[in-house]
Design an enzyme around this catalytic site. Structure first.
Site, PDB file in Angstrom:
ATOM      1  N   GLY A  36       0.826  -1.208   0.000  1.00 61.75           N
ATOM      2  CA  GLY A  36       0.000   0.000   0.000  1.00 61.75           C
ATOM      3  C   GLY A  36       0.854   1.249   0.000  1.00 61.75           C
ATOM      4  N   HIS A  37       1.897   1.256   0.841  1.00 62.26           N
ATOM      5  CA  HIS A  37       2.819   2.388   0.838  1.00 62.26           C
ATOM      6  C   HIS A  37       3.555   2.492  -0.504  1.00 62.26           C
ATOM      7  CE1 HIS A  37       2.687   1.443   5.295  1.00 62.26           C
ATOM      8  NE2 HIS A  37       2.333   2.706   5.268  1.00 62.26           N
TER       9      HIS A  37
END
Length: 330
Positions: free
Chosen positions: A33-34
């Site tokens: 996600g990052h």
């Protein structure tokens, strides 16, 4: 690409800037996600710009009994993830670099929106979050800052702070990244045992059930608008309602088709079932809210809304949300 690790704002300010600077703020323990945020930042900054990833576990946004000491700190792995995704710099300041002299006496206050949902469950959390975001915006001096939609209330509050306090920065929200089974990516997922993870899937399943109900309702409303406003229309609506009731009697019994309440009811069914699992899901809140102020919407609402859920599985607290758009009433 080579990613530079910097520890002080002076080091960051000394860098020569030739294009746009895009900043991704994290508390570390980076995951896909990052990485998606960083890749999006890279596209926005372009080849001549600069992408900065901040890694800072902010003590101000952890309440009493929360997992500050337990929160994973994996800087070496974070450097690798950030570098592969296209970051030029990882800015990982110490606490006394961000808060010289100790915790700040003057802080950002989130206001009424910060007291709802996550704010009600975690008093003071959003004040601490906005304070560190404001600090990091000043320390990193970005042209654009990117945040994940998974933390929808956080994103809404940051946008509000930037607007209300005239920060000269563009805020970009990036859609939630999910694992193959639907679970929203989170640094806290690593705390879940296999059995807890199976229970935790109910969060995304509840949201998808609400989205399915919403899509069906919007389709029904669209079909209803195509039928002349006569007795034929009433009969058509009745037949449609009977069909939906047969498909999902519980949710229809709780709310009339076409209403926000029906969306909540469909999602709540999944969560109620998960509460009977082993281990059980302990619901904190399920809400369908206006993203401008995070107040609950009514059945006559039109426009974009956020269906949000928070729950605890074992010792791990998880959040998730999706965005739904309600059409105009017929």
């Amino acid at each position: 690409m080579t990613t530079t690790l910097l520890r002080t704002a002076a080091e960051l300010h000394a860098r020569v800037r030739t294009g746009r600077r895009a900043v991704v703020m994290t508390m570390g323990a980076l995951h896909e996600g990052h990485a998606t945020l960083v890749r999006t930042a890279r596209r926005i900054a372009g080849p001549d710009g600069e992408v900065v990833v901040t890694v800072f576990v902010n003590p101000l946004q952890f309440g009493a009994g929360e997992d500050l000491d337990r929160y994973p700190r994996t800087l070496d792995a974070d450097l690798e993830v950030a570098g592969r995704a296209g970051a030029d710099v990882v800015f990982a300041p110490a606490v006394d670099e961000v808060y010289p002299g100790g915790e700040p006496q003057v802080r950002i206050t989130a206001g009424p929106m910060g007291e709802r949902l996550e704010g009600a469950s975690r008093p003071g959390h959003f004040d601490g979050m906005l304070t560190v975001v404001a600090k990091l915006l000043h320390l990193t001096r970005p042209d654009v800052a990117l945040y994940g939609q998974k933390d929808a209330q956080q994103l809404a509050l940051i946008r509000r702070m930037v607007r209300d306090l005239n920060f000269d920065v563009e805020i970009v929200g990036v859609p939630t990244v999910r694992e193959e089974d639907g679970l929203a990516l989170s640094s806290r997922n690593r705390y879940l045992s296999p059995k807890e993870r199976r229970t935790a899937l109910a969060l995304s399943q509840a949201l998808f059930a609400g989205a399915d109900r919403h899509a069906a309702q919007e389709a029904l409303r669209a079909r209803a608008r195509e039928v002349p406003a006569t007795r034929a229309r009433a009969e058509a609506l009745s037949a449609i309602g009977e069909s939906r009731a047969a498909a999902d009697a519980h949710a229809v019994a709780k709310a009339a088709p076409g209403s926000a309440a029906a969306v909540r009811a469909a999602a709540r069914l999944v969560l109620d079932e998960a509460a009977r699992l082993t281990p059980p899901l302990e619901l904190d809140y399920l809400a369908l809210v206006d993203p401008d102020d995070f107040t609950e919407i009514g059945d006559d609402f039109t426009g974009e809304a956020v269906l949000a859920v928070a729950a605890r599985v074992g010792a791990t607290r998880l959040i998730d949300n999706i965005t739904l758009t309600f059409g105009a009433a017929s």
